[in-house]
Design an enzyme around this catalytic site. Structure first.
Site, PDB file in Angstrom:
ATOM      1  N   GLU A  46      -5.145   1.335   2.963  1.00  0.00           N
ATOM      2  CA  GLU A  46      -4.835   0.371   4.025  1.00  0.00           C
ATOM      3  C   GLU A  46      -4.920   0.995   5.403  1.00  0.00           C
ATOM      4  O   GLU A  46      -5.454   0.399   6.339  1.00  0.00           O
ATOM      5  CB  GLU A  46      -3.434  -0.217   3.792  1.00  0.00           C
ATOM      6  CG  GLU A  46      -3.118  -1.431   4.657  1.00  0.00           C
ATOM      7  CD  GLU A  46      -2.586  -1.097   6.042  1.00  0.00           C
ATOM      8  OE1 GLU A  46      -2.593  -1.979   6.918  1.00  0.00           O
ATOM      9  OE2 GLU A  46      -2.160   0.065   6.257  1.00  0.00           O
ATOM     10  N   GLU A  47      -4.392   2.222   5.544  1.00  0.00           N
ATOM     11  CA  GLU A  47      -4.368   2.863   6.855  1.00  0.00           C
ATOM     12  C   GLU A  47      -5.755   3.294   7.313  1.00  0.00           C
ATOM     13  O   GLU A  47      -5.947   3.642   8.477  1.00  0.00           O
ATOM     14  CB  GLU A  47      -3.433   4.080   6.827  1.00  0.00           C
ATOM     15  CG  GLU A  47      -1.990   3.777   6.448  1.00  0.00           C
ATOM     16  CD  GLU A  47      -1.246   2.957   7.486  1.00  0.00           C
ATOM     17  OE1 GLU A  47      -1.862   2.579   8.499  1.00  0.00           O
ATOM     18  OE2 GLU A  47      -0.059   2.688   7.294  1.00  0.00           O
ATOM     19  N   HIS A  61       0.847  -1.195   0.000  1.00  0.00           N
ATOM     20  CA  HIS A  61       0.000   0.000   0.000  1.00  0.00           C
ATOM     21  C   HIS A  61       0.878   1.239   0.000  1.00  0.00           C
ATOM     22  O   HIS A  61       2.015   1.225   0.495  1.00  0.00           O
ATOM     23  CB  HIS A  61      -0.959   0.003   1.194  1.00  0.00           C
ATOM     24  CG  HIS A  61      -0.309   0.195   2.533  1.00  0.00           C
ATOM     25  ND1 HIS A  61      -0.100   1.439   3.097  1.00  0.00           N
ATOM     26  CD2 HIS A  61       0.181  -0.699   3.430  1.00  0.00           C
ATOM     27  CE1 HIS A  61       0.475   1.292   4.281  1.00  0.00           C
ATOM     28  NE2 HIS A  61       0.665   0.007   4.507  1.00  0.00           N
ATOM     29  N   ASP A  74       4.523  -5.677   4.993  1.00  0.00           N
ATOM     30  CA  ASP A  74       3.893  -4.525   5.632  1.00  0.00           C
ATOM     31  C   ASP A  74       4.019  -4.610   7.146  1.00  0.00           C
ATOM     32  O   ASP A  74       3.123  -4.225   7.875  1.00  0.00           O
ATOM     33  CB  ASP A  74       2.412  -4.453   5.220  1.00  0.00           C
ATOM     34  CG  ASP A  74       1.737  -3.162   5.661  1.00  0.00           C
ATOM     35  OD1 ASP A  74       2.452  -2.163   5.867  1.00  0.00           O
ATOM     36  OD2 ASP A  74       0.505  -3.152   5.818  1.00  0.00           O
ATOM     37  N   HIS A 101       3.972   4.036  12.845  1.00  0.00           N
ATOM     38  CA  HIS A 101       2.846   4.969  12.966  1.00  0.00           C
ATOM     39  C   HIS A 101       3.174   6.148  13.876  1.00  0.00           C
ATOM     40  O   HIS A 101       2.285   6.936  14.199  1.00  0.00           O
ATOM     41  CB  HIS A 101       1.603   4.246  13.498  1.00  0.00           C
ATOM     42  CG  HIS A 101       0.956   3.343  12.497  1.00  0.00           C
ATOM     43  ND1 HIS A 101      -0.241   2.705  12.732  1.00  0.00           N
ATOM     44  CD2 HIS A 101       1.326   2.977  11.257  1.00  0.00           C
ATOM     45  CE1 HIS A 101      -0.566   1.973  11.672  1.00  0.00           C
ATOM     46  NE2 HIS A 101       0.383   2.122  10.767  1.00  0.00           N
ATOM     47  N   ASP A 147      -0.558   4.460   0.802  1.00  0.00           N
ATOM     48  CA  ASP A 147      -1.119   5.513   1.652  1.00  0.00           C
ATOM     49  C   ASP A 147      -0.377   5.513   2.979  1.00  0.00           C
ATOM     50  O   ASP A 147       0.350   4.560   3.305  1.00  0.00           O
ATOM     51  CB  ASP A 147      -2.617   5.317   1.863  1.00  0.00           C
ATOM     52  CG  ASP A 147      -2.948   4.004   2.562  1.00  0.00           C
ATOM     53  OD1 ASP A 147      -2.384   2.956   2.165  1.00  0.00           O
ATOM     54  OD2 ASP A 147      -3.776   4.001   3.500  1.00  0.00           O
ATOM     55  N   ASP A 164       6.498   2.233   6.247  1.00  0.00           N
ATOM     56  CA  ASP A 164       5.110   1.774   6.147  1.00  0.00           C
ATOM     57  C   ASP A 164       4.355   2.603   5.116  1.00  0.00           C
ATOM     58  O   ASP A 164       3.759   3.605   5.449  1.00  0.00           O
ATOM     59  CB  ASP A 164       4.447   1.883   7.521  1.00  0.00           C
ATOM     60  CG  ASP A 164       3.023   1.357   7.548  1.00  0.00           C
ATOM     61  OD1 ASP A 164       2.646   0.606   6.639  1.00  0.00           O
ATOM     62  OD2 ASP A 164       2.285   1.719   8.481  1.00  0.00           O
TER      63      ASP A 164
END
Length: 478
Positions: free
Chosen positions: A174-175, A107, A203, A447, A109, A140
């Site tokens: 995804e997020e 991903h 991921d 994150h 995003d 990520d």
């Protein structure tokens, strides 16, 4: 069939040399990708997500790939507005029917990020400090997606045949929950996925400085506990109602983190002797982890206990109370409705529908015992199942060989304490072999503020992916 994990001579040295020589160019490309603020958390920034998907598609086209932007429909927002979702990239490189087919998921995003949130550097300007590449999405998941593309490029640049057929499924939500991706997988199971032999996901991150293969993730049940006051309730009732919500939250776990909801712990799969031995061999520095976590002690004392409670036992986290007064200063007004939020990470043998029943029954029972005149409503908007793979699967053999080739060590076999729903979705819908092959470091802060990936992991990870192509091709074909 027993497959040897001995590493064969693979002629990968020229590939690795090319990757080393191109590393500055590869870092520059990551800088260009990080500069696109593809935050998927709000529809207002989905234009940037689409821009990032277009950039990704252009790169795949440069490698000779055929691209489809698959429509995954719309999402209804809380205000009732219907917003079209960013598409999903389905791509395929030139196909040879004699070769196995690998589908790579990723991903592009990212989580929201602002300098004022505590970043040392601008989150959307990739900055190299002491060998680390800081920027939102570096680990990520833009860095790993680019590493896959660069592994393909290395073969092509040296006019070497790529050992496997390659497909890509790249999303931009995804997020924010991968809305529409489950349905797309079901719709394309008999077409796009029909000739796929292996699916790989990169991921997640390692457990330590040692490379790892991931074979399981926990699921997630997210709960809202809504406390509603009747219109004729007195202020004193409202005050006691707020304390009731806190008491309910305090009744969910004990002082050791064990979940008190009846039936939850009983559903956990027993620890096997083989699994117990696997935990003993995992590299994990307790003192370093304490330092990284900012604590002086853990709830459990041994490496094995801590890892098991991170990975193979359920855990409960309280996330906050919506509607309660949280601004600076003092205020005595009691809100008429508050919503407590918590989640339970699930492990194999736990079923979200059963967890929902167990939690609802338990909380309603406790609330009834208080004899409150008010109302309690329990809902579960998210119920993602856990995922577990067979570590004896041939794809894991290829993964171990590839790690040995690049890093010179056997990888740890680890689990992921968080939830990556697409793994379980791919497994249930397609029935294909799935592996998680991470290249992110344990301290990447995926994150968090100051997310990063080391230059070493980025470049060595690219070599790992190139070696993985080769090792998959050496497996006995079905």
């Amino acid at each position: 069939m027993q497959i040897s994990t001995e590493v064969s001579g693979s002629g990968l040295d020229p590939i690795f040399k090319y990757i080393d020589e191109q590393q500055n160019e590869f870092v520059q490309r990551l800088k260009e990708w990080v500069a696109i603020p593809s935050d998927s958390s709000e529809p207002q920034t989905w234009d940037e997500v689409v821009r990032m998907l277009n950039v990704t598609a252009d790169k795949i086209k440069m490698l000779g790939g055929n691209i489809e932007f698959a429509d995954v429909g719309s999402q209804r927002m809380s205000n009732g507005q219907l917003v079209h979702l960013p598409p999903v990239i389905l791509a395929e490189l030139k196909k040879d029917p004699k070769k196995p087919t690998l589908c790579i998921y990723g991903h592009v995003d990212v989580q929201p990020a602002k300098k004022e949130d505590g970043w040392t550097t601008d989150p959307y300007t990739l900055t190299e400090i002491n060998g680390n590449l800081y920027g939102r999405g570096a680990s990520d998941n833009k860095g790993p997606v680019l590493a896959w593309l660069h592994a393909v490029e290395a073969y092509q640049a040296l006019k070497q045949e790529i050992p496997v057929n390659i497909k890509f499924i790249i999303e931009g939500m995804e997020e924010a929950g991968s809305n529409g991706l489950d349905t797309l997988t079901e719709q394309r199971n008999m077409t796009f996925f029909s000739d796929v032999d292996y699916i790989v996901i990169s991921d997640n991150i390692w457990m330590s400085k040692k490379p790892a293969l991931t074979y399981a993730t926990r699921g997630n049940c997210f709960f809202f506990v809504e406390k509603m006051y009747r219109t004729n309730a007195a202020a004193v009732t409202c005050i006691s109602g707020n304390s009731a919500l806190l008491e309910l939250a305090d009744s969910l776990v004990d002082s050791r983190g064990r979940i008190l909801v009846p039936g939850i712990n009983e559903a956990v799969a027993p620890l096997t002797e083989e699994e117990e031995k696997r935990y003993q061999g995992i590299e994990f520095d307790l003192e370093a982890h304490k330092k990284d976590s900012g604590v002086t002690k853990f709830l459990y004392d041994t490496k094995e206990e801590i890892l098991q409670h991170r990975w193979r036992y359920p855990s409960l986290s309280i996330h906050g109370i919506e509607g309660a007064f949280s601004d600076p200063g003092s205020k005595t007004v009691i809100p008429r409705k508050v919503i407590g939020k918590f989640s339970i990470r699930q492990v194999p043998n736990m079923d979200p529908s059963e967890v929902e029943k167990q939690v609802t029954k338990y909380l309603q029972k406790l609330f009834a015992e208080r004899n409150s005149p008010n109302q309690l409503k329990v809902t579960m908007p998210i119920g993602a199942k856990p995922w577990v793979a067979n570590v004896s699967d041939p794809q894991f053999v290829a993964g171990r060989r590839a790690v040995k080739t690049v890093f010179g060590v056997d990888p740890d076999l680890i689990c992921e304490g968080s939830t990556i729903p697409i793994a379980r979705n791919f497994q249930d819908v397609t029935g294909k072999s799935i592996i998680m092959l991470p290249i992110g470091g344990a301290d990447d802060g995926e994150h968090s503020q100051n997310e990063k990936m080391s230059r070493s992991n980025y470049i060595q990870g690219t070599k790992l992916f190139a070696a993985f192509f080769y090792e998959l091709s050496q497996l006995p074909q079905k």
